[in-house]
Design a protein around this motif. Structure first.
Motif: not given
Length: 236
Positions: A81-101
């Motif tokens: 749980d500690d590992f998963l919490e720390k490695v997924h503490d990232i900036d999701y704004s890098w992703l562009v919404p994909d309405p076509v998908l």
């Protein structure tokens, strides 16, 4: 490089299963690189290693155990749980919404699942940022898998049993060919997602799976277009 879609290969599909990282979002968004850096930092801090040594060990664990997490649990008994919490503490704004998908997934007939070696929180945040979260029936994550990652056969079997999935009625989308070997053996149709304008030099050597090419039925570098072509062929 969307391969030709054979309508007959998808007309019977009732369950659509998608890997998450570098599958539901394009490789060039580079989101996973943030997780990769976090994993290296975790290994470095845990074992007091210089970054270069920590990264080398991280990749060794990935190759031997399927995921860095699995390797650290086996060798160092870490708290997952500690590992998963720390490695997924990232900036999701890098992703562009994909309405076509989003439209392509929503219009597929049957159930849709995310099946990931990451955790549910990461999958939800990623899919929400892409604008596609509401189109999925469920997320099967590394915790649901009992912390045993793909490509372990028992993990696919656990997923299939949980959702009453029959192989011949299912298609699986993945960015790693090795993770399509068991689905192929279970009778699923398999689709490999590769980076746009893919060349082998674009992929790090430990992520290449040439020996699993026979387990891949279709290859595409544009998931949305591939799904749209399937849907158009079914409604034509």
């Amino acid at each position: 490089m969307t391969t030709n879609v054979d309508p007959a290969r998808f007309s019977h599909v009732t369950d659509w299963v998608f890997d998450l990282d570098n599958t539901l979002y394009p490789h060039h968004s580079n989101l996973f690189s943030q997780i990769d850096v976090k994993m290296t930092a975790y290994v470095s801090e845990l074992l007091q290693l210089p970054r270069e040594e920590a990264r080398k060990l991280q990749k060794e664990l990935y190759l031997e155990y399927g995921t860095t997490l699995n390797g650290l649990m086996e060798r160092h008994n870490i708290d997952p749980d500690d590992f998963l919490e720390k490695v997924h503490d990232i900036d999701y704004s890098w992703l562009v919404p994909d309405p076509v998908l989003g439209v392509a997934i929503r219009q597929l007939p049957g159930r849709k699942f995310i099946f990931t070696n990451g955790d549910r929180g990461h999958a939800e945040r990623t899919a929400r940022q892409l604008g596609i979260l509401d189109h999925f029936d469920d997320i099967f994550d590394i915790v649901a898998a009992g912390l045993t990652p793909k490509p372990a056969r028992q993990t696919y079997e656990k997923f299939a049993a949980l959702h009453a999935i029959t192989g011949p009625n299912t298609v699986m989308f993945e960015d790693l060919a090795r993770n399509l070997s068991v689905p192929k053996a279970l009778g699923m149709t398999t689709v490999l997602i590769v980076p746009r304008n893919f060349e082998p030099t674009f992929s790090e050597i430990w992520e290449r799976d040439p020996k699993f090419e026979d387990d891949v039925d279709f290859v595409t570098d544009d998931l949305a277009s591939f799904l749209t072509a399937i849907r158009q062929s079914q409604t034509a």
